[in-house]
Enzyme design. Structure first.
Site: not given
Ligand code: GCW
Length: 864
Positions: A232, A313, A392, A420
């Protein structure tokens, strides 16, 4: 490795202990921060007790190559550390020689060397040369020789008999990368090990010594690439200044053969280059990339390639110009091709504004729907990087069908080493068993055996490239938890050899990291192997995915967070049933993306395995599993079992006291205590939610009944007010109490105006609240758990009194997610060995601080 334990225990003499403990903690913290970050804190400890006369300590390389020199230094350090013998003691006792196969042939023509080694492979041989022992570490090339050096050291460390050493190995997968999601400002997305080792304040850090140590760790398990920046927001990494810094990172990793890769933003020509467009088919855009790539290779001649997240995203992508991912991937591949660089194009492309009401909408379909039609249209240096499951990184998912959907395209499997959705390193979860399930899963493409490991190695469809990419997200405290390093180790080992078992890898890691004592190894390995199933049991079994807050922390329980929005991580629970219908016949059709044999299995309720049932089917709570249990009863049972399994991890670890490094023992013990308590938060949230949702009681009578529990909202409150916790299932009975000026249903404005207590507190503090509970059970000796919320933005303090006497006091100073009371930060303090008799008054006093209103959920009293 400083861990701010959130679950705490206390004895009746706790107050006296506090000062003592604080002093120790201060010393430990000072020691830790003064200690450099090294690979030794991982598994490269090389601690003694391995007398290996079989391996000569005199080590030399057959060339001046950088990697061979690294191999020599590592062998000297490792052999002397492991065996206690001085490095280079006496060449007359023989020697250990490092080189390429051709160098070895030249130096020792009389020794029969293997005709061939696989790319980056090695040969380890013990023999005799002119009457003295000779150990040969020969690589297919210099890089292979370095892997061979680590291969030899591993064999010594795990106590293999090396008298007749003669081993050949080579990596099964060409691409073995770790990805880091580091930002230029020094934060790490989804990283739980502290700040970046690569970047700070928008630049590459001056001190890159930790990067060299990281590369050493990576090389030791065969990893050959490291992408250092977040997928990102990657545009700033292509500025001239940043590229110079990145070249220094590449320099730091080069001695260990770990090559640099970076994530790039496909809109860079516009964002960094100032062009009007980033259309992948525009000639100016093409020229811009060619020039940029040339600039990179001028600085970093062994640059490995780029990773791309596009049209996903919020990241820009070719869709802005009506172009396909193939157009974008080929644009970059064309620019990198002259330098043999590669493009890892992520298949994690999906629409996060799906219509929840549309029963045919399905995020799981996205990767296949988008990339399958591109099969055969991608250049040979493009590798499609596919997350192991279609959603995910959930606690459990089926394998992505796209692995079988690309036959003329290189594929790599992306998985997460950072936890995560798996407890964020605060929970012990050894992920190798899950990765093994994925690697071994046979997709039956073309009606023949095509396990995922054969696909990503390139073998199944005869592809030149393929691999495994692990999102590692290390920081200045490596992975944050010492036990989590087992996952980094396992990732590298599986990328090298996916046929290893999770147990084998656990045993290797434990022996190198903790102890070779067989009892210790057996205990730690058992714990590691139990940890993923336990986590699954208390967070979301039967293929529901992790029932966590998917729009926030991804840590604590929050069942409805995945529902009713466009993100598509749905499990579609209602009053009657649960699960996503992904069949072809009546659902989203996702099951049909698999090759026929697998599609058929998932299409039918009868043949879908229980552990993925709710991923593929919507069923009533009363639906009977293959085991004969109803879905709802399985939910109750698995959550109670899971919480008990989590508690058992701590009990097993406790048996290691005195047998392992005391600092490690204490650190992990604190974490496991926290985990056991948080597993109860998970258990209670899910159980009470589905009890209410289904209206079906637990056949074993546990759900909704909490022996020994006294709710704070039912206590005699002074200053405290009752609040609704959101989501409701994260608090026992949906409610808690907070020490605040006004009740806030949002949990907002906490502690804005703490009330004055009744003045009777032992500490005499003026700004505290209290909750008083009358004990009515039998007399005895008890452990009393105090469940509270430890919010970010303040350190509240608590005191626990029995009949007006303070028996324990603690600070809510853990670093847990969220500024509001919920399952992210619900934690407990346990006061142990407390004498109680009927009529005793138990009082919890909370003193808020900043944003933390000393919120309290309940106390629970159990015989100790
Ligand atoms: O799991 C999600 C994470 C995002 C991540 C994204 C991705 C880098 O929550 O933080 O963004 O996946 O893999 O791109």
């Amino acid at each position: 490795m400083g861990f701010r334990a959130a679950a705490k225990t206390g004895k009746i003499d706790f107050l006296a202990m506090v000062a003592h403990v604080a002093a120790i903690v201060a010393l430990v913290v000072a020691g830790v921060s003064a200690r450099a970050q090294t690979a030794d804190q991982g598994w490269l400890r090389y601690s003694g007790g391995h007398p290996h006369a079989a391996i000569p300590t005199s080590v030399r390389a057959l060339s001046s190559d950088l990697k061979e020199q690294s191999a020599v230094r590592e062998l000297e350090r490792g052999i002397s550390g492991l065996t206690g013998a001085k490095a280079n003691a006496d060449a007359a006792n023989g020697e250990t020689v490092v080189g390429t196969l051709s160098e070895v042939r030249k130096a020792f023509p009389a020794i029969a060397a293997p005709a061939h080694l696989g790319p980056h492979g090695f040969w380890l041989k013990r023999t005799v040369w002119h009457g003295s022992p000779l150990v040969i570490v020969a690589g297919a090339n210099e890089h292979g020789a370095l892997f061979g050096a680590f291969g030899l050291l591993r064999r010594i460390a795990i106590n293999e008999d090396l008298t007749h050493l003669n081993a050949i190995e080579s990596p099964a997968l060409p691409i073995r990368w770790v990805d880091e999601w580091d930002n230029a400002n020094g934060t790490v997305e989804r990283g739980y090990g502290g700040r970046s080792i690569f970047f700070e304040n928008g630049h590459v850090r001056d001190d890159l010594s930790a990067v060299g140590e990281y590369a050493r760790l990576l090389a030791s398990v065969g990893i050959n690439g490291c992408n250092v920046n977040n997928v990102n927001g990657a545009a700033p990494f292509l500025t001239p200044d940043m590229l110079k810094g990145l070249a220094r990172i590449a320099d730091a990793m080069r001695p260990w053969g770990v090559r640099l890769a970076i994530s790039v933003d496909i809109a860079s020509p516009q964002k960094v280059g100032g062009l009007k467009t980033f259309d992948p088919l525009d000639p100016e855009v093409k020229a811009w990339w060619a020039a940029k790539v040339a600039e990179i290779y001028a600085l970093i001649p062994d640059f490995m390639g780029v990773t791309v997240k596009a049209d996903s995203e919020g990241q820009a992508g070719p869709a802005s110009y009506g172009r396909s991912p193939a157009d974008a991937a080929n644009l970059l591949a064309g620019a990198l091709e002259p330098y043999a660089g590669v493009v890892l194009y992520r298949a994690f492309v999906y629409n996060n504004h799906l219509d929840y009401k549309d029963l045919r909408a399905d995020r799981a379909r996205a990767a296949y729907d988008i990339f399958h039609p591109l099969d055969g249209k991608l250049l040979p240096n493009v590798i499609v990087q596919i997350k192991e499951g279609p959603i995910d990184f959930q606690a459990q998912e089926p394998v992505s069908p796209l692995f079988a959907g690309l036959r003329k395209t290189n594929a790599a499997m992306e998985l997460q080493i950072t936890q995560e959705y798996l407890g964020q390193q605060r929970h012990l979860v050894y992920i190798a068993p899950m990765w093994k399930q994925v690697l071994d899963f046979d997709l039956r493409a073309e009606g023949r055996s095509t396990p995922v490991k054969a696909i990503v190695s390139g073998k199944a469809f005869d592809r030149p490239l393929g691999g495994m990419v692990g999102v590692s997200d290390v920081g200045q405290d490596w992975l944050g938890s010492p036990m989590a390093l087992a996952n980094l180790y396992a990732f590298g080992r599986l990328a090298w050899n996916p046929d290893l078992t999770a147990e084998q890898i656990a045993a290797e890691w434990t022996r190198q990291t903790i102890s070779t004592d067989p009892e210790v190894v057996a205990t730690v390995d058992k714990m590691l192997m139990q940890s993923w199933p336990a986590y699954l049991h208390y967070t979301g079994p039967l293929g529901t995915q992790t029932l966590t807050d998917i729009t926030g922390s991804h840590f604590g329980p929050n069942i409805e967070a995945s529902e009713g929005n466009g993100w598509g991580q749905w499990h579609r629970d209602d009053a009657k049933g649960i699960g996503m219908d992904r069949t072809v016949a009546t659902g989203t059709g996702f099951a049909g993306q698999y090759p026929p044999a697998v599609a058929k299995m998932y299409e039918s309720l009868a043949t879908t395995p229980d552990d993925l049932l709710l991923f593929f089917h919507h069923v009533p709570y009363t639906y009977k599993l293959h085991s004969g249990k109803t879905v709802i009863q399985y939910f109750y049972d698995s959550h109670y079992d899971g919480a008990a399994e989590a508690a058992r991890l701590g009990e097993e670890w406790a048996t290691l006291k005195g047998k392992i490094d005391p600092q490690l023992f204490d650190d992990v013990q604190g974490r496991l205590e926290y985990q056991a308590a948080h597993a109860v938060v998970w258990r209670d949230a899910i159980v009470q939610y589905f009890l209410k949702q289904s209206g079906i009681p637990d056949a074993r009578g546990r759900a909704g009944h909490y022996p020994g529990r006294l709710e704070a909202e039912d206590a005699e409150l002074s200053g405290y007010s009752v609040i609704d916790v959101k989501p409701w299932e994260d608090a026992s009975g949906g409610k808690a109490v907070a020490c605040q000026g006004a009740t806030s249903s949002q949990g907002d404005r906490m502690a804005a105006a703490p009330q004055t207590s009744d003045g009777a507190s032992a500490s005499g503090a003026s700004l505290s609240c209290s909750a008083q509970f009358a004990y009515s059970g039998p007399a005895g000796h008890f452990d009393i758990a105090i469940q509270y919320f430890d919010l970010q933005g303040g350190v509240a303090h608590f005191t626990f009194n029995v009949n007006g006497r303070a028996v324990a006091s603690w600070a809510a100073d853990a670093t847990l997610p969220s500024r509001r009371p919920n399952g992210d930060n619900s934690t407990r303090f346990t006061a142990r060995g407390i004498d109680l008799k009927p009529g005793d008054q138990l009082r919890v006093e909370g003193t808020p601080d900043g944003n933390d209103p000393a919120a309290l959920d309940y106390i629970e009293i159990h015989p100790d």
